[in-house]
Structure formats: C-alpha cells, structure tokens
Design a protein around this motif. Structure first.
Motif, mmCIF file in Angstrom:
data_model
loop_
_atom_site.group_PDB
_atom_site.id
_atom_site.type_symbol
_atom_site.label_atom_id
_atom_site.label_comp_id
_atom_site.label_asym_id
_atom_site.label_seq_id
_atom_site.Cartn_x
_atom_site.Cartn_y
_atom_site.Cartn_z
ATOM 1 N N ASP A 140 0.823 -1.082 -0.163
ATOM 2 C CA ASP A 140 0.104 0.010 0.045
ATOM 3 C C ASP A 140 0.741 1.216 -0.137
ATOM 4 O OD1 ASP A 140 -1.997 2.004 0.286
ATOM 5 O OD2 ASP A 140 -2.333 1.513 2.195
ATOM 6 N N TYR A 141 0.921 1.890 -1.001
ATOM 7 C CA TYR A 141 1.788 2.994 -1.306
ATOM 8 C C TYR A 141 0.966 4.575 -1.068
ATOM 9 C CZ TYR A 141 5.406 0.055 -3.019
ATOM 10 O OH TYR A 141 6.247 -0.627 -3.148
ATOM 11 N N ASP A 142 -0.230 4.320 -0.625
ATOM 12 C CA ASP A 142 -0.977 5.371 -0.246
ATOM 13 C C ASP A 142 -0.399 6.250 0.838
ATOM 14 O OD1 ASP A 142 -3.404 6.927 -0.986
ATOM 15 O OD2 ASP A 142 -4.261 6.396 1.112
ATOM 16 N N PRO A 143 -0.059 5.913 1.954
ATOM 17 C CA PRO A 143 0.578 6.851 2.971
ATOM 18 C C PRO A 143 1.894 7.777 2.378
ATOM 19 C CG PRO A 143 0.351 4.647 3.628
ATOM 20 C CD PRO A 143 -0.027 4.526 2.474
ATOM 21 N N LEU A 144 2.522 6.896 1.498
ATOM 22 C CA LEU A 144 3.605 7.840 0.901
ATOM 23 C C LEU A 144 3.042 8.805 -0.065
ATOM 24 C CD1 LEU A 144 6.589 8.191 0.305
ATOM 25 C CD2 LEU A 144 6.400 6.574 -1.681
ATOM 26 N N ARG A 145 2.077 8.486 -0.779
ATOM 27 C CA ARG A 145 1.588 9.500 -1.745
ATOM 28 C C ARG A 145 1.029 10.659 -1.034
ATOM 29 N NH1 ARG A 145 -3.278 11.081 -3.271
ATOM 30 N NH2 ARG A 145 -4.411 9.499 -1.848
ATOM 31 N N LYS A 146 0.338 10.210 0.232
ATOM 32 C CA LYS A 146 -0.305 11.328 1.060
ATOM 33 C C LYS A 146 0.821 12.220 1.576
ATOM 34 C CE LYS A 146 -4.617 9.138 2.497
ATOM 35 N NZ LYS A 146 -5.108 8.468 3.523
ATOM 36 N N LEU A 164 3.763 12.771 0.255
ATOM 37 C CA LEU A 164 4.394 13.584 -0.883
ATOM 38 C C LEU A 164 3.545 14.831 -1.236
ATOM 39 C CD1 LEU A 164 5.684 10.841 -3.225
ATOM 40 C CD2 LEU A 164 6.977 12.544 -1.898
ATOM 41 N N LYS A 165 2.356 14.553 -1.104
ATOM 42 C CA LYS A 165 1.125 15.714 -1.212
ATOM 43 C C LYS A 165 1.211 16.908 -0.211
ATOM 44 C CE LYS A 165 -2.814 15.378 -3.230
ATOM 45 N NZ LYS A 165 -2.576 16.091 -4.431
ATOM 46 N N SER A 166 1.299 16.188 1.130
ATOM 47 C CA SER A 166 1.532 17.434 2.295
ATOM 48 C C SER A 166 2.905 18.181 2.104
ATOM 49 C CB SER A 166 1.686 16.357 3.679
ATOM 50 O OG SER A 166 2.839 15.805 3.691
ATOM 51 N N LEU A 167 3.861 17.703 1.289
ATOM 52 C CA LEU A 167 5.024 18.608 1.233
ATOM 53 C C LEU A 167 4.519 20.112 0.660
ATOM 54 C CD1 LEU A 167 7.632 15.922 0.031
ATOM 55 C CD2 LEU A 167 7.568 17.217 2.305
ATOM 56 N N GLU A 168 3.560 19.856 0.013
ATOM 57 C CA GLU A 168 3.192 21.246 -0.779
ATOM 58 C C GLU A 168 2.622 22.366 0.336
ATOM 59 O OE1 GLU A 168 1.504 19.335 -5.038
ATOM 60 O OE2 GLU A 168 0.161 19.894 -3.225
ATOM 61 N N GLN A 169 2.181 21.959 1.425
ATOM 62 C CA GLN A 169 1.644 22.677 2.393
ATOM 63 C C GLN A 169 2.623 22.822 3.453
ATOM 64 O OE1 GLN A 169 -1.146 24.382 1.532
ATOM 65 N NE2 GLN A 169 -1.343 23.032 -0.236
ATOM 66 N N GLY A 170 3.608 21.995 3.639
ATOM 67 C CA GLY A 170 4.746 22.273 4.719
ATOM 68 C C GLY A 170 5.588 23.333 4.642
ATOM 69 N N ASP A 171 6.320 23.322 5.761
ATOM 70 C CA ASP A 171 7.429 24.245 5.826
ATOM 71 C C ASP A 171 8.342 24.368 4.778
ATOM 72 O OD1 ASP A 171 6.067 25.147 8.214
ATOM 73 O OD2 ASP A 171 7.428 24.164 9.447
ATOM 74 N N HIS A 172 9.092 25.331 4.312
ATOM 75 C CA HIS A 172 10.064 25.281 3.433
ATOM 76 C C HIS A 172 11.295 24.723 3.927
ATOM 77 C CE1 HIS A 172 12.383 26.715 0.110
ATOM 78 N NE2 HIS A 172 13.523 27.129 1.020
ATOM 79 N N ILE A 173 11.848 24.006 3.076
ATOM 80 C CA ILE A 173 13.237 23.190 3.395
ATOM 81 C C ILE A 173 14.316 23.852 2.727
ATOM 82 C CG2 ILE A 173 14.238 20.833 3.332
ATOM 83 C CD1 ILE A 173 11.509 19.408 3.710
ATOM 84 N N GLU A 174 15.270 24.280 3.312
ATOM 85 C CA GLU A 174 16.152 25.165 2.679
ATOM 86 C C GLU A 174 17.094 24.318 1.875
ATOM 87 O OE1 GLU A 174 17.423 28.821 1.841
ATOM 88 O OE2 GLU A 174 15.902 28.218 3.395
ATOM 89 N N ARG A 175 17.728 23.044 2.351
ATOM 90 C CA ARG A 175 18.748 22.508 1.713
ATOM 91 C C ARG A 175 17.993 21.345 0.971
ATOM 92 N NH1 ARG A 175 24.029 20.962 4.231
ATOM 93 N NH2 ARG A 175 22.989 18.905 4.146
ATOM 94 N N LEU A 176 18.377 21.230 -0.313
ATOM 95 C CA LEU A 176 17.915 20.076 -1.320
ATOM 96 C C LEU A 176 18.219 18.955 -0.879
ATOM 97 C CD1 LEU A 176 16.422 19.990 -3.964
ATOM 98 C CD2 LEU A 176 18.586 19.922 -4.998
#
Length: 70
Positions: free
Chosen positions: A1-7, A9-21
């Motif tokens: 079940d890859y749904d938790p990973l998909r969720k 990854l989608k949450s990163l759009e709304q998360g805090d900025h991560i400075e370093r790649l």
C-alpha cells in the motif's frame, strides 16, 4: 500500500520550506522506507532557477534499505 507515501508527498506542498535540497531528498527517502516495503529507493530532485547561469541544481539518491541511515 503506497497510499501513505502519496499522502506524505502531497503534504509537502503545504509544509514548511526546506532550505537544503539534500535535507529534502533525505526526508523523502526516509519516508519511502518508513511507509513502504521498498528495498531500494531511486530518487531525483531538482530545484530550478537557483543560479542564472544554469537551469537547475539537483541530486540523485540510489540507496538500499540496508545501506540507508537517516
């Protein structure tokens, strides 16, 4: 079940900025191993328009679960 990973990854759009790649890639890789049965992660990330003389800056991770340390 890859749904938790998909969720995640989608949450990163709304998360805090991560400075370093590198930190961004490590976070994704850690989550891949934590939420899926994957034995290997191949991940490419790019950050466009950082320097005027190049299109983007990026990195690639290719690591097995056994070799990865968070």
């Amino acid at each position: 079940d890859y749904d938790p990973l998909r969720k995640f990854l989608k949450s990163l759009e709304q998360g805090d900025h991560i400075e370093r790649l590198e930190d961004f890639a490590k976070l994704i890789t850690t989550t891949c191993f934590a939420t899926t049965p994957a034995e290997r992660v191949k991940l490419s990330v790019m950050k466009p328009d950082i320097f005027h003389e190049m299109e983007a800056v990026g990195l690639e991770f290719d690591v097995t679960r056994e070799d990865f340390s968070a």
